[in-house]
Design an enzyme around this catalytic site. Structure first.
Site, PDB file in Angstrom:
ATOM      1  N   ASP A  79       0.808  -1.212   0.000  1.00  0.00           N
ATOM      2  CA  ASP A  79       0.000   0.000   0.000  1.00  0.00           C
ATOM      3  C   ASP A  79       0.843   1.264   0.000  1.00  0.00           C
ATOM      4  O   ASP A  79       2.059   1.206   0.186  1.00  0.00           O
ATOM      5  CB  ASP A  79      -0.947   0.004   1.216  1.00  0.00           C
ATOM      6  N   ASN A 148      -7.429  -2.969  14.352  1.00  0.00           N
ATOM      7  CA  ASN A 148      -8.826  -3.260  14.002  1.00  0.00           C
ATOM      8  C   ASN A 148      -8.941  -4.430  13.018  1.00  0.00           C
ATOM      9  O   ASN A 148      -9.986  -4.653  12.429  1.00  0.00           O
ATOM     10  CB  ASN A 148      -9.505  -2.013  13.423  1.00  0.00           C
ATOM     11  N   HIS A 150      -7.175  -4.821  10.203  1.00  0.00           N
ATOM     12  CA  HIS A 150      -6.901  -4.555   8.774  1.00  0.00           C
ATOM     13  C   HIS A 150      -5.581  -5.201   8.353  1.00  0.00           C
ATOM     14  O   HIS A 150      -4.677  -5.383   9.166  1.00  0.00           O
ATOM     15  CB  HIS A 150      -6.955  -3.064   8.432  1.00  0.00           C
ATOM     16  N   GLU A 155      -9.493  -1.872   5.260  1.00  0.00           N
ATOM     17  CA  GLU A 155     -10.196  -1.554   6.503  1.00  0.00           C
ATOM     18  C   GLU A 155     -11.466  -2.392   6.608  1.00  0.00           C
ATOM     19  O   GLU A 155     -11.913  -2.995   5.616  1.00  0.00           O
ATOM     20  CB  GLU A 155     -10.554  -0.057   6.494  1.00  0.00           C
TER      21      GLU A 155
END
Ligand code: GLP
Length: 272
Positions: A79, A148, A150, A155
């Site tokens: 990314d 979380n 990811h 996400e």
């Protein structure tokens, strides 16, 4: 004893628990180096984040000590932040040069990250996905995990079939990454990330997580129900995933005794 390298079908999520973060990092470096040893032309999927810094340091030290060359390796990072040019000090391009590429014998023309400053980020994302395919796909995908759940910047609510695209970052992720920027306001809101479908298409995955802050996300990833609410659970559908943990990151797992029985001190088992 069989190796944990690429090309070994296992059909399970292999959980290796090491006593310390240092041991987990060393184990992970060994798996990556084995992949390059087995296939000097390997296509590696690479990750960023604080977890990966000691791993890249270890990789460099062992590359030098053991004479393993990256000269024929191709890499694709997961990314990049939208809006950051490659030489921006917070860009993942910059991170990768400093943390790894400038310190090994890799051919920079064979290293790839999405361009965060591309004039058309949508087209850039599509082209990046095609570049991965043109290279023959990823042999071994290295992954960290966000608090979380990811992976990359996929996400929660990312399609389990998603491909490289633009994602809006959650507040939690922006807050976690804000210390690298001048302020939360300066922390990018969007990123180009390879998709969960892109990750699932890789031949093997290696997830590394250290520290208690990751324990909950790791437990969800390994033992939770598959759901886009925790994107890392998509990895349960991949036939060859190795998860390397230190003891702190393994705290919330229910089946720790089983994982340690199968892989004492993170060793390979008789059947891989
Ligand atoms: C970022 C990256 C992820 C990484 C995550 C966790 O969000 N895009 O690839 O896994 O951070 O990073 P850290 O290792 O710093 O906790």
């Amino acid at each position: 004893m069989r190796t944990l390298g690429i090309g070994v079908e296992r059909n399970e999520v292999k959980v290796l628990i090491l006593d310390t973060a240092e041991a987990a990092i060393d184990r992970s470096a060994g798996i990556l180096l084995d992949a390059v040893r087995q296939k000097p032309t390997a296509v590696l999927g690479l990750a960023t984040g604080a977890t990966m810094l000691p791993l890249y340091d270890k990789l460099i030290a062992r590359h030098l000590a053991e004479g393993i060359s990256f000269a024929q390796v191709t890499t694709f990072n997961l990314d990049e932040y939208i809006g950051l040019a490659p030489d921006h000090v917070c860009a993942y391009h910059h991170y990768m040069r400093k943390a790894l590429f400038d310190r090994i014998d890799i051919d920079m023309r064979c290293t790839h990250l999405p361009r965060g400053d591309a004039p058309d980020p949508v087209a850039e994302a599509e082209a990046y996905e095609q570049r991965i395919a043109a290279a023959g796909g990823i042999d071994l995908q290295l992954l960290g995990i966000g608090r979380n759940g990811h992976i990359g910047f996929n996400e929660p609510t990312s399609s389990l079939a998603s491909r490289t695209r633009i994602k809006t970052l959650t507040d939690d992720t922006r807050r976690a990454n804000a210390p690298y920027f001048d302020s939360l306001d300066d922390t990018p809101r969007f990123a180009i990330t390879i998709g969960l479908g892109t990750i699932l298409a890789s031949k093997a995955c290696l997830m590394v997580a250290t520290g208690a802050a990751k324990a909950q996300a790791v437990a969800m990833m390994v033992e939770g129900s598959i759901s886009s609410a925790c994107p890392a659970t998509a990895l349960q559908m991949h036939p060859q995933v190795t998860v390397v943990l230190d003891r702190a990151a393994a705290t919330d797992l229910t089946l720790v005794n089983y994982y340690e029985h199968v892989h004492p001190k993170g060793a390979g088992s008789e059947y891989g």
